[in-house]
Structure formats: structure tokens, C-alpha cells
Design a protein around this motif. Structure first.
Motif, PDB file in Angstrom:
ATOM      1  N   PHE A 153     -54.744   1.044 -23.222  1.00 39.06           N
ATOM      2  CA  PHE A 153     -54.813   2.062 -22.183  1.00 39.06           C
ATOM      3  C   PHE A 153     -53.713   3.099 -22.366  1.00 39.06           C
ATOM      4  CE2 PHE A 153     -56.510  -1.860 -20.446  1.00 39.06           C
ATOM      5  CZ  PHE A 153     -57.665  -1.468 -19.783  1.00 39.06           C
ATOM      6  N   ASP A 154     -53.974   4.326 -21.902  1.00 40.97           N
ATOM      7  CA  ASP A 154     -52.904   5.321 -21.842  1.00 40.97           C
ATOM      8  C   ASP A 154     -52.177   5.192 -20.504  1.00 40.97           C
ATOM      9  OD1 ASP A 154     -54.463   6.557 -19.903  1.00 40.97           O
ATOM     10  OD2 ASP A 154     -55.118   8.198 -21.188  1.00 40.97           O
ATOM     11  N   ASP A 155     -51.191   6.063 -20.263  1.00 35.96           N
ATOM     12  CA  ASP A 155     -50.395   5.903 -19.051  1.00 35.96           C
ATOM     13  C   ASP A 155     -51.117   6.380 -17.790  1.00 35.96           C
ATOM     14  OD1 ASP A 155     -50.287   8.614 -19.464  1.00 35.96           O
ATOM     15  OD2 ASP A 155     -48.163   8.653 -20.002  1.00 35.96           O
ATOM     16  N   LEU A 156     -52.360   6.871 -17.960  1.00 35.24           N
ATOM     17  CA  LEU A 156     -53.181   7.216 -16.800  1.00 35.24           C
ATOM     18  C   LEU A 156     -54.213   6.146 -16.496  1.00 35.24           C
ATOM     19  CD1 LEU A 156     -53.773  11.034 -17.484  1.00 35.24           C
ATOM     20  CD2 LEU A 156     -52.143   9.983 -15.897  1.00 35.24           C
ATOM     21  N   GLY A 157     -54.175   5.056 -17.283  1.00 36.91           N
ATOM     22  CA  GLY A 157     -55.112   3.968 -17.054  1.00 36.91           C
ATOM     23  C   GLY A 157     -56.461   4.168 -17.711  1.00 36.91           C
ATOM     24  N   ARG A 158     -56.539   5.066 -18.688  1.00 34.05           N
ATOM     25  CA  ARG A 158     -57.798   5.298 -19.406  1.00 34.05           C
ATOM     26  C   ARG A 158     -57.784   4.502 -20.703  1.00 34.05           C
ATOM     27  NH1 ARG A 158     -57.447  11.806 -18.923  1.00 34.05           N
ATOM     28  NH2 ARG A 158     -55.850  11.322 -20.486  1.00 34.05           N
ATOM     29  N   VAL A 159     -58.882   3.836 -21.012  1.00 35.41           N
ATOM     30  CA  VAL A 159     -58.939   3.030 -22.228  1.00 35.41           C
ATOM     31  C   VAL A 159     -59.366   3.929 -23.387  1.00 35.41           C
ATOM     32  CG1 VAL A 159     -61.304   2.274 -21.695  1.00 35.41           C
ATOM     33  CG2 VAL A 159     -59.929   0.984 -23.333  1.00 35.41           C
ATOM     34  N   PHE A 160     -58.571   3.949 -24.452  1.00 28.60           N
ATOM     35  CA  PHE A 160     -58.863   4.839 -25.584  1.00 28.60           C
ATOM     36  C   PHE A 160     -59.026   4.096 -26.898  1.00 28.60           C
ATOM     37  CE2 PHE A 160     -54.194   4.644 -25.456  1.00 28.60           C
ATOM     38  CZ  PHE A 160     -53.897   4.318 -26.763  1.00 28.60           C
ATOM     39  N   GLY A 161     -58.708   2.811 -26.940  1.00 32.51           N
ATOM     40  CA  GLY A 161     -58.808   2.101 -28.203  1.00 32.51           C
ATOM     41  C   GLY A 161     -58.971   0.612 -28.032  1.00 32.51           C
ATOM     42  N   MET A 162     -59.248  -0.054 -29.155  1.00 33.53           N
ATOM     43  CA  MET A 162     -59.361  -1.511 -29.169  1.00 33.53           C
ATOM     44  C   MET A 162     -58.396  -2.058 -30.225  1.00 33.53           C
ATOM     45  SD  MET A 162     -62.673  -3.982 -29.808  1.00 33.53           S
ATOM     46  CE  MET A 162     -62.911  -3.445 -31.499  1.00 33.53           C
ATOM     47  N   HIS A 163     -57.437  -2.849 -29.765  1.00 33.41           N
ATOM     48  CA  HIS A 163     -56.460  -3.450 -30.685  1.00 33.41           C
ATOM     49  C   HIS A 163     -57.187  -4.291 -31.723  1.00 33.41           C
ATOM     50  CE1 HIS A 163     -52.727  -5.145 -32.112  1.00 33.41           C
ATOM     51  NE2 HIS A 163     -53.166  -6.359 -31.870  1.00 33.41           N
ATOM     52  N   THR A 164     -56.884  -4.028 -32.993  1.00 35.42           N
ATOM     53  CA  THR A 164     -57.668  -4.645 -34.070  1.00 35.42           C
ATOM     54  C   THR A 164     -56.844  -5.484 -35.028  1.00 35.42           C
ATOM     55  OG1 THR A 164     -59.311  -2.884 -33.949  1.00 35.42           O
ATOM     56  CG2 THR A 164     -59.217  -4.121 -36.009  1.00 35.42           C
ATOM     57  N   GLY A 165     -55.628  -5.081 -35.320  1.00 34.46           N
ATOM     58  CA  GLY A 165     -54.858  -5.862 -36.290  1.00 34.46           C
ATOM     59  C   GLY A 165     -53.479  -5.303 -36.510  1.00 34.46           C
ATOM     60  N   GLY A 166     -52.825  -5.851 -37.524  1.00 35.03           N
ATOM     61  CA  GLY A 166     -51.478  -5.433 -37.894  1.00 35.03           C
ATOM     62  C   GLY A 166     -51.100  -6.093 -39.198  1.00 35.03           C
ATOM     63  N   PHE A 167     -49.901  -5.841 -39.645  1.00 34.17           N
ATOM     64  CA  PHE A 167     -49.426  -6.382 -40.915  1.00 34.17           C
ATOM     65  C   PHE A 167     -48.282  -7.346 -40.604  1.00 34.17           C
ATOM     66  CE2 PHE A 167     -51.268  -2.201 -41.446  1.00 34.17           C
ATOM     67  CZ  PHE A 167     -52.280  -2.491 -42.351  1.00 34.17           C
ATOM     68  N   ASP A 168     -48.689  -8.576 -40.292  1.00 30.72           N
ATOM     69  CA  ASP A 168     -47.737  -9.566 -39.813  1.00 30.72           C
ATOM     70  C   ASP A 168     -47.279 -10.488 -40.941  1.00 30.72           C
ATOM     71  OD1 ASP A 168     -50.443 -10.451 -39.788  1.00 30.72           O
ATOM     72  OD2 ASP A 168     -49.832 -12.251 -38.733  1.00 30.72           O
ATOM     73  N   TYR A 169     -46.195 -11.182 -40.694  1.00 31.88           N
ATOM     74  CA  TYR A 169     -45.622 -12.117 -41.654  1.00 31.88           C
ATOM     75  C   TYR A 169     -44.817 -13.153 -40.883  1.00 31.88           C
ATOM     76  CZ  TYR A 169     -41.256  -9.602 -40.787  1.00 31.88           C
ATOM     77  OH  TYR A 169     -40.162  -9.051 -40.181  1.00 31.88           O
ATOM     78  N   GLU A 170     -44.500 -14.252 -41.547  1.00 30.64           N
ATOM     79  CA  GLU A 170     -43.697 -15.313 -40.935  1.00 30.64           C
ATOM     80  C   GLU A 170     -42.237 -15.126 -41.328  1.00 30.64           C
ATOM     81  OE1 GLU A 170     -44.736 -17.511 -38.700  1.00 30.64           O
ATOM     82  OE2 GLU A 170     -46.705 -16.552 -38.825  1.00 30.64           O
ATOM     83  N   ASP A 171     -41.403 -14.819 -40.359  1.00 34.98           N
ATOM     84  CA  ASP A 171     -39.971 -14.643 -40.591  1.00 34.98           C
ATOM     85  C   ASP A 171     -39.309 -16.015 -40.624  1.00 34.98           C
ATOM     86  OD1 ASP A 171     -37.223 -14.085 -40.493  1.00 34.98           O
ATOM     87  OD2 ASP A 171     -37.548 -12.232 -39.382  1.00 34.98           O
ATOM     88  N   LYS A 172     -38.864 -16.427 -41.806  1.00 33.92           N
ATOM     89  CA  LYS A 172     -38.275 -17.752 -41.959  1.00 33.92           C
ATOM     90  C   LYS A 172     -36.923 -17.874 -41.267  1.00 33.92           C
ATOM     91  CE  LYS A 172     -40.648 -18.601 -46.341  1.00 33.92           C
ATOM     92  NZ  LYS A 172     -40.494 -18.869 -47.796  1.00 33.92           N
ATOM     93  N   LEU A 173     -36.224 -16.725 -41.136  1.00 36.16           N
ATOM     94  CA  LEU A 173     -34.918 -16.749 -40.490  1.00 36.16           C
ATOM     95  C   LEU A 173     -35.051 -17.051 -39.004  1.00 36.16           C
ATOM     96  CD1 LEU A 173     -31.851 -16.274 -40.817  1.00 36.16           C
ATOM     97  CD2 LEU A 173     -32.258 -13.873 -40.257  1.00 36.16           C
ATOM     98  N   THR A 174     -35.961 -16.374 -38.347  1.00 36.71           N
ATOM     99  CA  THR A 174     -36.157 -16.578 -36.900  1.00 36.71           C
ATOM    100  C   THR A 174     -37.267 -17.578 -36.608  1.00 36.71           C
ATOM    101  OG1 THR A 174     -37.712 -14.719 -36.779  1.00 36.71           O
ATOM    102  CG2 THR A 174     -35.388 -14.221 -36.440  1.00 36.71           C
ATOM    103  N   GLN A 175     -37.991 -17.988 -37.684  1.00 38.25           N
ATOM    104  CA  GLN A 175     -39.103 -18.933 -37.537  1.00 38.25           C
ATOM    105  C   GLN A 175     -40.100 -18.432 -36.491  1.00 38.25           C
ATOM    106  OE1 GLN A 175     -37.429 -22.830 -36.809  1.00 38.25           O
ATOM    107  NE2 GLN A 175     -36.912 -23.134 -38.953  1.00 38.25           N
ATOM    108  N   SER A 176     -40.479 -17.177 -36.649  1.00 42.36           N
ATOM    109  CA  SER A 176     -41.425 -16.580 -35.721  1.00 42.36           C
ATOM    110  C   SER A 176     -42.311 -15.601 -36.473  1.00 42.36           C
ATOM    111  CB  SER A 176     -40.690 -15.852 -34.590  1.00 42.36           C
ATOM    112  OG  SER A 176     -39.906 -14.795 -35.112  1.00 42.36           O
ATOM    113  N   THR A 177     -43.454 -15.265 -35.868  1.00 40.85           N
ATOM    114  CA  THR A 177     -44.352 -14.269 -36.435  1.00 40.85           C
ATOM    115  C   THR A 177     -43.867 -12.881 -36.051  1.00 40.85           C
ATOM    116  OG1 THR A 177     -46.241 -15.781 -36.296  1.00 40.85           O
ATOM    117  CG2 THR A 177     -46.727 -13.433 -36.517  1.00 40.85           C
ATOM    118  N   GLN A 178     -43.730 -12.013 -37.037  1.00 40.94           N
ATOM    119  CA  GLN A 178     -43.330 -10.635 -36.806  1.00 40.94           C
ATOM    120  C   GLN A 178     -44.352  -9.721 -37.477  1.00 40.94           C
ATOM    121  OE1 GLN A 178     -40.853  -9.932 -34.774  1.00 40.94           O
ATOM    122  NE2 GLN A 178     -40.257 -12.070 -34.554  1.00 40.94           N
ATOM    123  N   SER A 179     -44.262  -8.442 -37.202  1.00 37.78           N
ATOM    124  CA  SER A 179     -45.220  -7.508 -37.783  1.00 37.78           C
ATOM    125  C   SER A 179     -44.550  -6.181 -38.083  1.00 37.78           C
ATOM    126  CB  SER A 179     -46.404  -7.302 -36.835  1.00 37.78           C
ATOM    127  OG  SER A 179     -47.352  -6.399 -37.386  1.00 37.78           O
TER     128      SER A 179
END
Length: 611
Positions: free
Chosen positions: A530-556
Motif C-alpha cells: 500500500f501507499d501512504d494513502l491506503g491504496r494498493v499498488f503492488g504485490m510483494h513477490t520476492g527478494g535476494f535473501d541469504y543466510e547470515d552466519k554471523l547473526t544466524q538469521s535470514t537477511q536480504s
């Protein structure tokens, strides 16, 4: 560039002394000083600012025998800085750490009596990189353990001059063919490159090594080409290229003879050509900059600073009660998508209209036949907002999908599926939430956005973010890599697995994607944006994530959404091809309730036949 304290933009590049005021502190553990605060009120070097502190002045007045052969090194949050480092480039409230080192060189003095915003800073590792591991790149070998070195430079100053002014680098850096290599990306920067684009980047010094045999062969070849501009009688006849003669040295001819030949046959007007090229360089740079579509376009560091400032405003906007209430109301149409019998596959979707739910096609992958039949059971869960699962409302999806498109369509990428819910036992089922199609809005060029979904298969969540403009996507991703250098190999490996998609998303002015940063990872595919007026403009589809071994968490590195309009346009084409008049009629009815949609989806002067 480091933060500078000012109440408003100034018309000139130079700040009056009355405007100069910033604070920092220093520690000197060897002299049992844990923290001393300094307020700097006059532009100058960091050494001069330090000497305004009585404690520091007292250290300089110690017995000369105690300090003989010693000097100080200063560490800031950007790296180790020289004593002539401009004080205004120090971050506000930065804690400088001062240490003693065996003194071997004097640093070059810089001109830093006037505060300007015409400077950049970048860091250089103290140990050399490729082809120069054994080269002493520092004048004082003791400094090798004090890195990285933070270097300052004027924006239009070249790299070589900046390193010379710094004073810590040995002559070998300037006498041999060296260049900077960015640690996170491997990008090369020549010594003649201006420093304007280097702000905040981290480099190592590499030697450009040419094979001696190749170099000798090239020299010999060049030296044996003779060009006759005037014939022996002086009649002014010019020799054509076809009449050029090449003299090959006999086997065993001495190198001195080769050098003599080369001296006797210089390239015609070599000096004049070089002079012309040098004179044209500044004009060429100005011409290239003038071609930018937006002449007022900010540099990448300025864009990032602006984004940081704007993100604070964005968070404030999305914390306003009336916006939160509206987003919560719209969020009722968001559901969790459950692909049964397929381990690890989960996602998010939202109601478009009636009983139709939009989500990502990649959730189903090969579990869809060519005629768009689902080969697995799929259900959607609404009202999953409490961890105990109370008040949830589950619908089964019909096995026949209304639309399924998961491919590169020419130059465009598409990834969506439209499910039809099967409201069995209507008496027991709660009402399906209203669709969001009528809440459509165009993609904003910049500013705030908000995602609502089920990341990690958890209860419904919402997260504000800010849009990363297409013109700075790649630079934003590179900055992320630099800031997370400890995981650079993991990041590069995982990005390489999606190399084609990464290159597509990173293209400048690519409107197939909307990019931003979010912590919505697995399970959030299909979330409305949504934008800051509450209108839907897109659909979240993906990203370029990886596993951070230092923090042991998924980051992107960066995430992206598909514009809703692109999806709807493809959906309408599919309905027309399938002659699905019933659903097509409902789409137009909903589109007519939205001023942005009706023209974009149905560009015709005549109304569609709805009889």
C-alpha cells in the motif's frame, strides 16, 4: 559525506564560522583517558580541534623524551584519519580513539580552514591487494595494523592527488601503475578518476601487472613502424597508409638499437594530441552530466541521506491512528495461503473481488497442470491475527485456477495466480472480506509504502518501508553489500543463483518492479503493498535473501513487488482470450469504481456490453 550541523541550506559552499558547531569526544587509553567531550566552533583540522581540549594539550606538553619517536594515530567511525583531517567531516557525537605509534613519517598538510560541502571520504585497506601483496604501500610500516585508512578528498580532485595529500602512502603507489579495487564488488577505479563517486566506499590498492614479454613485443612493433610525412626530396608528398613499411629487427639485435629506432620514429604530433584530449576532458564530463534527465538530480549519498530523513517521516505517517485504522480495515482482505502436502511452501494473498484471491504463481510451481488445474489442495486462512488461532476463517480453493502466469513474457516478468474460493457450508462460513481491486492506486515514484502479510507463516503483520527509486537500485544494493562485507561471499553466491532476475530488477528505469527494503521474507509472497494513502499498488513477490552466519538469521539485499496494474492488464487479456465474459464483467464493474483503473484496463470510448 559526514554529517554537518546546519539549520538550513546555505547559498554558498562555504559555511560562516558562526554556523560551525559540532560535538565529538575522544579517548586515550594509554593515558587513562576514557572519554573527553569536545565542542568544535571553528573549522579546521581535527588536530586543531583536539588541541582546544586542555587534557589533550597537556599530553602534547609532556617530556619530549617520553614522546621521542612517537606520534598519535586517530580512529574514527570511518577508519583511521590523518591529523589534518577536516574537523567537520567527523560524525556528530563520534568517539575518536587515540593511540601511540612509532613515528616514521610526517603527514602532508591539507587546506581545511574553510568548511565546505565539497568533500567526500572513502577508506583504503592498509594491506595491498592483487599483484601487490608484497609491496610496501605505506610510508610507515607500523600503520599496517591500523586500518582501514579513511581518506578525504575534494569531489573534483583525482584519486592520486587525494592519496598524495593524505601523506601516509608510499611513493610506489604513485610511481607504479596502481588502481583502487572495491572490496565488495571488485569494481576498479583508476588513479585519474575524480573522487566524487567514491564517498563511503571501501577499497584496496592493486597493481596493474602487465606481462613483460607482451609489453616488449608491443614496444618493438610500435618502434618499427615508419610513417613518411615528407619524401626525401622535400616535395611535401604524404605517404598513404598502404605504403607504410615495417622494419623487423634481425635476430640478436640489441635492445639499445631497438630503443634508438623507437626514438627516431615517434608517433606524429603525440604531444599535441595528448594536449587536445586533456583540454577536452572537463568539457566531456560536463556534457555527460548535462545529459541526465533531471539536472537537479541528487548524488547517491544525498539520495540516501534524504531517504533516511524521509523514512523517519514515513514511520511517523504510518503510526498516525487514522492511517493505521484504514490499513487494518484493508488488511482484513489479506489471507494466508496454505499449499497442503508440500513442505516449506506457504505464502500470502488478498481478495481482489468477490471470491477471487490474488497471490504469487511461484507458490504452486509444478503443482499446476497445463490447463491450470491445481494438483494439490490449497486453502486460504483469514483473520489469522492471534497466535492461538482463534477467529480464523478458512476457505478451500477450487482446483481450477482462474489465471496462472509464471514466466518471462518477452522482456517482462510475470508471476501471479488467481484462486477462486469455494465457500462450502455457506451457513457456517463467515462473509468473505471485501476485495481490494477498487482500492487500487498507481505506483508512487518515491515515498512510503506498507506491506501486510504473513512472513514466516506467522500471524498477520504490517511493516512500513520506503521505495527505492529505479535510478539508485544498483547503488543501494552495492552499499548494502559494502556494509555487510563479512557475508559478501555468501551474498554473491546467493545472488549468482538468481543472476538473471537480479539483473532484471537492477535495470535503471525498469518499471516492471518496485523495489524497497523489508524484513518480509519467506511466507510473505503475495502480500499487498500500500501507499501512504491506503491504496494498493503492488504485490510483494520476492527478494535476494541469504543466510547470515554471523547473526544466524535470514537477511536480504533488496526486495521487490510487481505492479498491480501489470498483473491486472495481463488478467484482462487472459479473460478476453478465454472468453470468460462473466468474470470480465465483474472486473469492469469493480474498475468503474476506481478512477485510475477504468481507463488503464478498458481503453475504449464505447462501454463494454454487459447484457
Amino acid at each position: 559525506m559526514a554529517a554537518m550541523v546546519k539549520s538550513e541550506p546555505l547559498k554558498s559552499d562555504i559555511y560562516p564560522e558562526t554556523k560551525h558547531c559540532h560535538s565529538f569526544s575522544f579517548s586515550f587509553q594509554t593515558h587513562k583517558i576514557t572519554k573527553e567531550d569536545i565542542t568544535c566552533t571553528k573549522p579546521g583540522t581535527i588536530l586543531r580541534a583536539l588541541e582546544t581540549n586542555d587534557t589533550f594539550k597537556g599530553l602534547n606538553q609532556m617530556d619530549k623524551k617520553t614522546l621521542k619517536g612517537k606520534d598519535i594515530v586517530i580512529k574514527s567511525c570511518k577508519g583511521y584519519i590523518v591529523k589534518h583531517f577536516p574537523c567537520w567531516l567527523i560524525e556528530e557525537d563520534d568517539l575518536l580513539t587515540i593511540e601511540m605509534v612509532t613515528h616514521a613519517t610526517d603527514e602532508t598538510a591539507g587546506v581545511t580552514d574553510e568548511e565546505t560541502d565539497n568533500y567526500v571520504t572513502f577508506s583504503v585497506e592498509t594491506r595491498a591487494g592483487k599483484n601487490s601483496k608484497t609491496k610496501p604501500i605505506l610510508r610507515n610500516k607500523q600503520l599496517e595494523s591500523y586500518g582501514p585508512l579513511c581518506v578525504y578528498a575534494k569531489q573534483k580532485e583525482d584519486v592520486k592527488q587525494a592519496l598524495r595529500n593524505d601523506g601516509r602512502f608510499s611513493d610506489i603507489v604513485f610511481e607504479q601503475k596502481c588502481q583502487l579495487s572495491e572490496r565488495s564488488t571488485g569494481s576498479k577505479v583508476s588513479m585519474g578518476q575524480i573522487a566524487k563517486k567514491l564517498n563511503g566506499r571501501n577499497f584496496e590498492i592493486c597493481l596493474t601487472k602487465l606481462k613483460e614479454k607482451t609489453a616488449t613485443k608491443m614496444e618493438t612493433s610500435d618502434s618499427t613502424i615508419k610513417t613518411k610525412n615528407v619524401n626525401s626530396e622535400g616535395d611535401g608528398t604524404q605517404t598513404s597508409p598502404s605504403t607504410l613499411t615495417t622494419e623487423t629487427s634481425d635476430v640478436g639485435e640489441s635492445s639499445s638499437r631497438t630503443k634508438q629506432n623507437r626514438k627516431c620514429n615517434p608517433i606524429p604530433d603525440h604531444g599535441e594530441i595528448l594536449k587536445i584530449l586533456r583540454n577536452q576532458f572537463d568539457d566531456l564530463v560536463k556534457q555527460m552530466e548535462s545529459r541526465r534527465e533531471d539536472r537537479q538530480k541528487k548524488t547517491f549519498p544525498e539520495e540516501l541521506d534524504l531517504m533516511k530523513q524521509e523514512f523517519g517521516k514515513i514511520r511517523q505517517k504510518f503510526s498516525e491512528v487514522h492511517r493505521v485504522k484504514k490499513l487494518i480495515e484493508l488488511g482484513a482482505s489479506v489471507c494466508q495461503v496454505i499449499v497442503e502436502g508440500v513442505q516449506g511452501v506457504q505464502g500470502t494473498g488478498f481478495v481482489l473481488f468477490d471470491n477471487f484471491v490474488l497471490t504469487n504463481a511461484h507458490l504452486f510451481g509444478e503443482n499446476v497442470s497445463k490447463n491450470m488445474q491445481l494438483l494439490v489442495d490449497v486453502s486460504v486462512k483469514f483473520n489469522y491475527e492471534n497466535p492461538n488461532g482463534s477467529d480464523v476463517n478458512v476457505f478451500k480453493a477450487k482446483t481450477l485456477l482462474i489465471d496462472f502466469q509464471y514466466e518471462d513474457k518477452g522482456k517482462h516478468y510475470i508471476d501471479y495466480a488467481i484462486l477462486e474460493m469455494d465457500p462450502q457450508n455457506k451457513k457456517q462460513q463467515k462473509k468473505v472480506p471485501p476485495g481490494l481491486l477498487r482500492e487500487y492506486g498507481p505506483v508512487p515514484a518515491c515515498g512510503g509504502a506498507c506491506l501486510i502479510g504473513h512472513p514466516g507463516g506467522l500471524v498477520k503483520q504490517m511493516e512500513p518501508t520506503s521505495i527505492i527509486g529505479s535510478e539508485i537500485r544498483e547503488e543501494a544494493a552495492n552499499k548494502y553489500k559494502r556494509e555487510n562485507g563479512h557475508a559478501i561471499f555468501t551474498i554473491n553466491d546467493d545472488v549468482e543463483k538468481q543472476k538473471k532476475r537480479y539483473e532484471e530488477v537492477m535495470q535503471e528505469n525498469k518499471d516492471d518492479f518496485v523495489t524497497y527494503n523489508t524484513s518480509f521474507f519467506h511466507g510473505s509472497s503475495g502480500s499487498p503493498v500500500f501507499d501512504d494513502l491506503g491504496r494498493v499498488f503492488g504485490m510483494h513477490t520476492g527478494g535476494f535473501d541469504y543466510e547470515d552466519k554471523l547473526t544466524q538469521s535470514t537477511q536480504s539485499v533488496i526486495e521487490y513487488a510487481l505492479p498491480l496494474l501489470t498483473i491486472l492488464q495481463n488478467f484482462v487479456i487472459r479473460l478476453e482470450e478465454d472468453n470468460n465474459q462473466a468474470v470480465l464483467k465483474r472486473v469492469q464493474e469493480e474498475a468503474q469504481k476506481n478512477v485510475f483503473l477504468i481507463e488503464a484496463l478498458f481503453k475504449t470510448d464505447e462501454p463494454m456490453d454487459m447484457s
